[in-house]
Design a protein around this motif. Structure first.
Motif, PDB file in Angstrom:
ATOM      1  N   GLY A   1     -23.528  17.238 -12.296  1.00 35.21           N
ATOM      2  CA  GLY A   1     -22.831  15.456 -12.525  1.00 35.21           C
ATOM      3  C   GLY A   1     -20.657  15.290 -11.930  1.00 35.21           C
ATOM      4  N   PHE A   2     -21.223  17.143 -10.827  1.00 34.26           N
ATOM      5  CA  PHE A   2     -19.985  17.616  -9.893  1.00 34.26           C
ATOM      6  C   PHE A   2     -18.606  18.051 -10.876  1.00 34.26           C
ATOM      7  N   ALA A   3     -19.407  18.330 -12.019  1.00 33.50           N
ATOM      8  CA  ALA A   3     -18.361  18.821 -12.940  1.00 33.50           C
ATOM      9  C   ALA A   3     -17.898  17.729 -13.504  1.00 33.50           C
ATOM     10  N   ALA A   4     -17.750  16.070 -13.336  1.00 30.59           N
ATOM     11  CA  ALA A   4     -16.985  15.631 -13.480  1.00 30.59           C
ATOM     12  C   ALA A   4     -16.742  15.943 -15.438  1.00 30.59           C
ATOM     13  N   ASP A   5     -17.641  16.058 -15.903  1.00 29.67           N
ATOM     14  CA  ASP A   5     -17.263  16.479 -17.823  1.00 29.67           C
ATOM     15  C   ASP A   5     -15.991  17.383 -17.981  1.00 29.67           C
ATOM     16  N   LEU A   6     -15.540  17.758 -16.809  1.00 26.11           N
ATOM     17  CA  LEU A   6     -15.211  18.701 -17.162  1.00 26.11           C
ATOM     18  C   LEU A   6     -13.255  18.417 -15.938  1.00 26.11           C
ATOM     19  N   LEU A   7     -12.878  17.757 -15.491  1.00 21.07           N
ATOM     20  CA  LEU A   7     -11.863  16.846 -15.664  1.00 21.07           C
ATOM     21  C   LEU A   7     -10.963  16.421 -16.424  1.00 21.07           C
ATOM     22  N   PRO A   8     -11.639  15.920 -17.868  1.00 22.01           N
ATOM     23  CA  PRO A   8     -10.572  15.918 -18.460  1.00 22.01           C
ATOM     24  C   PRO A   8      -9.575  17.166 -19.139  1.00 22.01           C
ATOM     25  N   ALA A   9     -10.744  17.751 -19.184  1.00 25.42           N
ATOM     26  CA  ALA A   9      -9.618  19.081 -19.831  1.00 25.42           C
ATOM     27  C   ALA A   9      -9.207  20.124 -18.766  1.00 25.42           C
ATOM     28  N   LEU A  10      -9.463  19.796 -17.175  1.00 25.16           N
ATOM     29  CA  LEU A  10      -8.775  19.807 -16.115  1.00 25.16           C
ATOM     30  C   LEU A  10      -6.843  19.564 -15.900  1.00 25.16           C
ATOM     31  N   GLN A  11      -7.232  18.296 -16.560  1.00 23.23           N
ATOM     32  CA  GLN A  11      -6.224  17.351 -15.983  1.00 23.23           C
ATOM     33  C   GLN A  11      -5.010  18.451 -16.432  1.00 23.23           C
ATOM     34  N   PRO A  12      -4.693  18.477 -18.390  1.00 22.58           N
ATOM     35  CA  PRO A  12      -3.446  19.205 -18.215  1.00 22.58           C
ATOM     36  C   PRO A  12      -2.992  20.877 -17.592  1.00 22.58           C
ATOM     37  N   LEU A  13      -4.128  20.994 -16.999  1.00 25.91           N
ATOM     38  CA  LEU A  13      -3.621  22.267 -16.523  1.00 25.91           C
ATOM     39  C   LEU A  13      -3.088  22.188 -15.129  1.00 25.91           C
ATOM     40  N   CYS A  14      -3.355  21.463 -14.340  1.00 28.29           N
ATOM     41  CA  CYS A  14      -2.727  21.178 -13.505  1.00 28.29           C
ATOM     42  C   CYS A  14      -1.800  20.270 -13.491  1.00 28.29           C
ATOM     43  N   GLN A  15      -1.795  19.758 -14.126  1.00 30.54           N
ATOM     44  CA  GLN A  15       0.257  19.082 -14.199  1.00 30.54           C
ATOM     45  C   GLN A  15       0.486  20.400 -14.251  1.00 30.54           C
ATOM     46  N   GLU A  16      -0.088  20.897 -15.410  1.00 28.84           N
ATOM     47  CA  GLU A  16       1.344  22.362 -15.628  1.00 28.84           C
ATOM     48  C   GLU A  16       1.515  23.632 -14.345  1.00 28.84           C
ATOM     49  N   THR A  17       0.413  23.714 -13.641  1.00 29.73           N
ATOM     50  CA  THR A  17       0.629  24.647 -12.621  1.00 29.73           C
ATOM     51  C   THR A  17       0.396  23.751 -11.910  1.00 29.73           C
ATOM     52  N   LEU A  18       0.484  22.737 -11.501  1.00 32.04           N
ATOM     53  CA  LEU A  18       0.881  22.099  -9.591  1.00 32.04           C
ATOM     54  C   LEU A  18       2.229  21.713  -9.855  1.00 32.04           C
ATOM     55  N   GLY A  19       2.490  20.440 -10.905  1.00 31.14           N
ATOM     56  CA  GLY A  19       3.410  19.643 -11.467  1.00 31.14           C
ATOM     57  C   GLY A  19       3.064  18.176 -11.086  1.00 31.14           C
ATOM     58  N   TRP A  20       1.829  18.374 -10.935  1.00 35.78           N
ATOM     59  CA  TRP A  20       0.985  17.261 -10.735  1.00 35.78           C
ATOM     60  C   TRP A  20       1.195  15.690 -12.179  1.00 35.78           C
ATOM     61  N   SER A  21       1.369  14.369 -11.783  1.00 34.97           N
ATOM     62  CA  SER A  21       1.618  13.669 -12.229  1.00 34.97           C
ATOM     63  C   SER A  21       0.335  12.911 -12.758  1.00 34.97           C
ATOM     64  N   ALA A  22       0.114  12.581 -13.987  1.00 34.95           N
ATOM     65  CA  ALA A  22      -0.876  11.921 -14.186  1.00 34.95           C
ATOM     66  C   ALA A  22      -2.045  10.489 -13.524  1.00 34.95           C
ATOM     67  N   GLU A  23      -0.726  10.164 -12.233  1.00 36.80           N
ATOM     68  CA  GLU A  23      -1.396   9.453 -11.846  1.00 36.80           C
ATOM     69  C   GLU A  23      -2.080  10.107  -9.934  1.00 36.80           C
ATOM     70  N   HIS A  24      -1.064  11.142 -10.175  1.00 29.92           N
ATOM     71  CA  HIS A  24      -1.671  11.552  -8.830  1.00 29.92           C
ATOM     72  C   HIS A  24      -2.628  12.409  -8.881  1.00 29.92           C
ATOM     73  N   PHE A  25      -3.245  12.818 -10.383  1.00 30.63           N
ATOM     74  CA  PHE A  25      -4.660  13.561 -11.401  1.00 30.63           C
ATOM     75  C   PHE A  25      -5.259  12.723 -10.640  1.00 30.63           C
ATOM     76  N   ARG A  26      -4.952  11.479 -11.362  1.00 25.05           N
ATOM     77  CA  ARG A  26      -6.377  10.192 -11.121  1.00 25.05           C
ATOM     78  C   ARG A  26      -6.453  10.225  -9.930  1.00 25.05           C
ATOM     79  N   GLN A  27      -5.544   9.943  -8.680  1.00 29.79           N
ATOM     80  CA  GLN A  27      -6.119   9.965  -7.134  1.00 29.79           C
ATOM     81  C   GLN A  27      -6.612  11.268  -7.143  1.00 29.79           C
TER      82      GLN A  27
END
Length: 495
Positions: free
Chosen positions: A452-478
């Motif tokens: 599934g293109f690693a879709a199941d990994l994305l929820p666990a990846l969200q806080p890591l991207c927000q922490e390291t890249l400064g993405w907001s929750a909306e940015h990650f959703r996009q």
């Protein structure tokens, strides 16, 4: 006035990465820019093979085979864990050649060029023990080549170039070339990912932009050699569906082209096609006819396996920048040699193959010497700078990360993979990740390897991207929506 750099490299695939590293090792001030992401094109969508070009012997290109074999052996010595040997079984099926005698003669020469014996022969009675389920008429020839993670190889070369002072910028486009009073190209206007333009003065430009060389040539008002963009498409299957322990090659029953299937990172790669791809304006993806062609190849050599489109986990297609012969020949008959063209301070590098990126870089710098008169000759014989082994770190991570292996190979393994969470964190912090596909398709291969293109990994990846890249929750959703849409469109299985 002193220019901003000595050499500007256009293109962040394996060719551009090789040029940047070779130039930085000779003391040049190097800037490399990539319009999309590093290894975005064929350098992440190849067959993942570092091969000596056995089929080039058939066309008489002995020099190309010799060069490829020598570079393959060097990469195997220098990058264990990233470039690894793999045994091949070449099934002989009538009426397609070459036959046993011809193949064994070619393999004898192949071994001679490599300086080691790997060839062998398996009879029809031996095949069930070597490759269960493989259909043959006249047994099979045995030989060796090598496999790699093409995107990580490119990133490792770029990492070494950066460690020697090269500046690297992805998602940065060329908008104009600048000339001096004598008409020589002495700089460029670049647009960065922030949308702003800046000028960069240099002594020389090397374009390693693959099939998009024509875009650079148009800006330069030049007419470089004509390219023939060729699309090669691949399937990725779960390895349990066809559990091969080694690579298998055979001739396709429809046109006699060589095709293959082999284990890679716990999955099975099946490839490849070779078709004209004139439309460079759209991202390449496998077409329904190519899917049928590759499934027919599997049905021909593994008739009892019953592999169907439903078994395919994902696909990819890359465009090879092959030099056009302007002769009426099939795509597979075009030469895979590289070509260097130079004019007014612009050097263009085209063609070639993953295995010989170092030789291509050396040829490009030799052509740039008129604009870089102080360029020293290479004094190193290794492809990459040597590093002391990192104690306690397995070869897989040392090959992928070199001197940074101790920093990257941390944290737990992501379930079902051989990738550690520390690798993702390191990439997010230090490898210019700007989109999720940068991370999941090229910094790692999780988007291809996980269902599934690693879709199941994305929820666990969200806080890591927000922490390291400064993405907001909306940015990650996009980013999530963009990534999944792109994966379905470009790497999915056509209906």
């Amino acid at each position: 006035m002193k220019p901003d750099c000595d050499l500007l490299v256009l293109g962040g695939g394996i060719s551009g990465a090789g040029v940047a590293l070779e130039a930085a090792r000779r003391g040049l001030r190097v800037t490399l820019v990539e319009a999309r992401d590093y290894a975005w094109g064929a350098s992440s969508r190849s067959s993942k093979l570092v091969h000596g070009g056995l089929r080039y012997l058939q066309s008489g290109a002995l020099h190309l085979t010799r060069e490829s074999v020598q570079e393959r052996e060097a990469l195997l010595r220098e990058l264990p864990g990233l470039v690894e040997r793999i045994g091949f079984v070449m099934a002989h099926r009538r009426p397609f050649g070459p036959g046993r005698r011809t193949m064994q003669i070619g393999l004898r020469l192949y071994d001679h060029l490599a300086g080691r014996r790997a060839r062998g022969w398996a009879s029809n009675a031996d095949i069930p023990w070597l490759v269960p389920g493989l259909a043959t008429d006249d047994g099979a020839s045995l030989y060796e080549d090598a496999t790699t993670d093409d995107a990580r190889l490119t990133l490792r070369v770029l990492q070494e170039a950066r460690s020697l002072g090269a500046e690297l910028h992805n998602h940065t486009t060329l908008t104009a070339l600048q000339r001096d009073a004598r008409g020589q190209i002495r700089g460029a206007t670049l647009r960065g990912p922030d949308g702003f333009e800046r000028s960069l003065a240099c002594r020389c430009i090397v374009s390693a932009s693959g099939p998009w060389l024509g875009t650079v040539a148009t800006l330069a008002g030049a007419a470089p050699p004509r390219l023939r963009p060729l699309r090669g498409s691949h399937l990725l299957l779960p390895l349990w569906r066809l559990p091969l322990a080694r690579a298998v090659a055979w001739r396709h029953p429809e046109d006699g082209r060589p095709v293959f299937a082999y284990p890679w990172q716990g999955r099975l790669i099946v490839g490849t096609t070779d078709l004209d791809h004139p439309d460079l304006g759209t991202e390449p993806r496998i077409q329904p006819e190519e899917l049928r062609y590759l499934l027919a190849a599997l049905a021909h050599s593994f008739p009892r396996a019953g592999v169907s489109a439903a078994d395919v986990q994902c696909t990819w297609a890359g465009v090879r920048p092959v030099i056009a012969s302007d002769q009426p020949m099939a795509p597979s008959q075009e030469s895979r040699e590289h070509l260097v063209w130079a004019q007014d301070g612009l050097v263009a590098l085209a063609g070639g193959k993953l295995t010989t990126f170092r030789r291509m870089a050396q040829a490009a710098l030799a052509a740039a010497r008129p604009w870089l008169p102080a360029l020293p000759l290479p004094v190193h014989h290794d492809i990459l700078p040597a590093h002391a082994p990192v104690a306690g770190v397995p070869l897989r991570w040392q090959g992928r990360w070199g001197a940074l292996a101790g920093q990257a190979a941390r944290g737990a393994l992501i379930p079902g993979t051989t990738t550690r969470w520390g690798e993702l964190r390191h990439s997010l912090l230090h490898e210019q990740v700007r989109h999720l596909d940068d991370l999941l398709l090229r910094r790692s291969r999780l988007g291809l390897l996980m269902p599934g293109f690693a879709a199941d990994l994305l929820p666990a990846l969200q806080p890591l991207c927000q922490e390291t890249l400064g993405w907001s929750a909306e940015h990650f959703r996009q980013e999530r929506d963009r990534y999944l849409d792109r994966m379905t469109t470009t790497h999915g299985v056509p209906a």
